[in-house]
Design an enzyme around this catalytic site. Sequence first.
Site, PDB file in Angstrom:
ATOM      1  N   LYS A 207       0.830  -1.203   0.000  1.00  0.00           N
ATOM      2  CA  LYS A 207       0.000   0.000   0.000  1.00  0.00           C
ATOM      3  C   LYS A 207       0.874   1.267   0.000  1.00  0.00           C
ATOM      4  CE  LYS A 207      -4.103  -1.841  -0.068  1.00  0.00           C
ATOM      5  NZ  LYS A 207      -4.371  -3.217   0.197  1.00  0.00           N
ATOM      6  N   HIS A 227      -6.270   0.797  -6.527  1.00  0.00           N
ATOM      7  CA  HIS A 227      -6.565  -0.289  -5.576  1.00  0.00           C
ATOM      8  C   HIS A 227      -7.552  -1.242  -6.247  1.00  0.00           C
ATOM      9  CE1 HIS A 227      -8.063  -1.299  -1.209  1.00  0.00           C
ATOM     10  NE2 HIS A 227      -7.166  -2.166  -1.631  1.00  0.00           N
ATOM     11  N   ALA A 251     -11.252  -5.450   2.295  1.00  0.00           N
ATOM     12  CA  ALA A 251     -12.183  -6.471   2.797  1.00  0.00           C
ATOM     13  C   ALA A 251     -13.591  -6.330   2.220  1.00  0.00           C
ATOM     14  CB  ALA A 251     -12.209  -6.488   4.325  1.00  0.00           C
ATOM     15  N   GLY A 253     -14.129  -7.667  -1.102  1.00  0.00           N
ATOM     16  CA  GLY A 253     -14.336  -8.692  -2.110  1.00  0.00           C
ATOM     17  C   GLY A 253     -13.430  -8.703  -3.331  1.00  0.00           C
ATOM     18  N   LYS A 254     -12.281  -8.002  -3.297  1.00  0.00           N
ATOM     19  CA  LYS A 254     -11.403  -8.028  -4.473  1.00  0.00           C
ATOM     20  C   LYS A 254     -10.812  -9.417  -4.704  1.00  0.00           C
ATOM     21  CE  LYS A 254      -8.802  -4.675  -3.057  1.00  0.00           C
ATOM     22  NZ  LYS A 254      -9.604  -4.373  -1.866  1.00  0.00           N
ATOM     23  N   THR A 255     -10.220  -9.987  -3.637  1.00  0.00           N
ATOM     24  CA  THR A 255      -9.572 -11.288  -3.799  1.00  0.00           C
ATOM     25  C   THR A 255     -10.597 -12.319  -4.259  1.00  0.00           C
ATOM     26  OG1 THR A 255      -7.933 -10.712  -2.141  1.00  0.00           O
ATOM     27  CG2 THR A 255      -8.221 -13.063  -2.597  1.00  0.00           C
ATOM     28  N   ASP A 277      -5.335  -7.038  -5.858  1.00  0.00           N
ATOM     29  CA  ASP A 277      -5.351  -5.879  -4.958  1.00  0.00           C
ATOM     30  C   ASP A 277      -4.924  -4.561  -5.607  1.00  0.00           C
ATOM     31  OD1 ASP A 277      -5.894  -5.067  -2.218  1.00  0.00           O
ATOM     32  OD2 ASP A 277      -3.751  -4.708  -1.999  1.00  0.00           O
ATOM     33  N   ARG A 402     -19.545  -1.926   0.182  1.00  0.00           N
ATOM     34  CA  ARG A 402     -20.610  -2.516   0.996  1.00  0.00           C
ATOM     35  C   ARG A 402     -21.665  -1.455   1.222  1.00  0.00           C
ATOM     36  NH1 ARG A 402     -19.066  -7.147   4.199  1.00  0.00           N
ATOM     37  NH2 ARG A 402     -16.955  -7.714   3.557  1.00  0.00           N
TER      38      ARG A 402
END
Length: 588
Positions: A207, A227, A251, A253-255, A277, A402
């Site tokens: 990052k 990102h 956190a 949902g990218k992966t 990522d 989200r």
Amino acid sequence: MIVTNKYVKEWVDKMALLTKPDHIVWLDGSLEEKHKLEEECVTSGEMTKLNEELLPGCFYHRTAANDVARVEDRTFICSRTKEEAGPTNNWMDPAEMYAKLTPLFDGCMKGRTMYVLPYIMGPAGSPLSKVGVELTDSRYVVLNMRIVTRMGDIAWKQLGDDAEFVKGLHAKANIDAENRYIAHFPQDYTIWSINSGYGGNVILAKKCFALRIASVLAKEQDWMAEHMLILGIETVATGKTQYITGAFPSACGKTNLAMLIPPAYAKGYKVYTVGDDIAWMRPFPDGHLYAINPENGFFGVAPGTSMESNPNALLTTKSNTIFTNVALTDDKNVWWKGMGVPAPDHMIDWLGKDWNKGVDDEKNAAHANSRFTTPASQCPCISPEWEDPQGVPISAILFGGRRAKTAPLVYQSFDWNHGVFVGATMASETTAAAAGQVGVVRRDPMAMKPFIGYNAGDYFAHWLHMGTLIEKKPLIFNVNWFKLDENGKFMWPGYGDNFRVLEWILKRCNNEVDARTTPVGYVPYAKDIDLTGLDGFTTADIENLLVIDKDVWAEEIAGIEKHFAEFKKLPEEMGRQLDALKSRFAAL
Ligand code: GTP
Ligand code: SPV
Ligand code: MN
């Protein structure tokens, strides 16, 4: 390899003079070196060797209880002026920050070893790749960097005698949360991190460099550091693969999306992972925007990863993986909630304490932000193009987060500038990936709020500017897998079933499907999302997911106005886009 680069040598000497390590080790990236470090970690207790039969080459590590996520309130962009850092960053004058940190670094490596770790972000030899060097007193950091970057002599070769490399200095010091700083000096290509041993705070390539520093370079050099996950979808019948990137906050949902397995009905497609990522992108002479994944591995969220939710991720972690802050079983296996296997009767939790079934809560066994660090090359669905130095051409860009109610399952922006507005006004509920409250809605432009290394107003302007340089612009979409019903349940099955949405997106890219024009953008007709095999899921359900509710959006517009009011340097185009959104709703 004997390093002769005088800029490297001068800088390492200077940093060693400051931190005063007992030893300095120049890493070459060899396997012998890796094994030696692993052995030392096991001896010192920094890592536990996991069950060689179940998890060959895997290790386990716990960070301090106060050091389990990125610390955004201790992260600084030390650009020349506060205005350059902008409204989304903590800022401190560079001279002041150096003065503050110098006494903390002074002598902090006494009795320790300083590792000099050269690495490349991006495939070796790619015109988009960049070199960094991290100095660290943590073997754990070295072993993580070994996975997420291409490191060792290969990087010295790429750097040659060049002066241009990102200088990262990391020291664990006392893991003192009160004196924890993650400081970026964009004008000096420099990152100083102290008093943390956790992930994004200390794996400086990720990052800190590949987003915060790289975003500054990208703005200056007409490219983009984002990102974003990168995935490829092959239409088996034609052999043609189209690529999509997606920016979702940490956190969110990218992966999972990057590695999804399409549902059974979609036999005609294959999904490949390029990255999970970070994407570095630039326009090419053929008119397309090309993306590379600068990383060499995944630093993924463990809880919830199972053979059902993300088999590709789980299979990737079956060897040569470092697990951080998960639970440790008595037979030296790992466990977390949502792994798809029952918890054993006894484990050691992420705090190092006994965990007993029936007594302790399953969700406390592993930390919510516990992670695996795992080589991308081991991913069963890794794209054959993932190390292509030119990268892959991007057909669509997704933004998402989200959102319990506002955002529909998917909509398409009217054009690039409107898409920039959609990205700039994104919001999402906060997660355990960053220290602080979880579940609070906050604006997170392009999922980059914690990672834009300069003024976010200028960042939006850069996005608008890039639109003028890309002849064949990717289409821009917004997705939301996280809409809730009145009982607080997810309305959309998510995970592999997200492919149903990707399929619609591909069809939009290929002009194969119409859409409904709404004030927020183009929304699918319910009949155009393929629901084959989704038992119990009805057309009414999908219609509920695609609804644009005028009252909810009135609140959203008020939220956007508040968000924009925080910017002194907002491009006028963003104001025009907001006005246009309002008048489209007024005309309903
Ligand atoms: P970072 O690595 O922090 O950047 O996170 P990420 O964006 O890669 O998120 P990841 O894929 O690890 O998912 C984070 C959490 O969201 C996990 O608990 C997943 O199980 C959950 N998740 C991912 N995709 C979906 C989805 O489609 N639906 C639902 N309901 N949950 C999802
Ligand atoms: C994130 O928080 O977005 C991560 C984990 O991917 S870290 O590398 O810690 O930033
Ligand atoms: Mn991830």
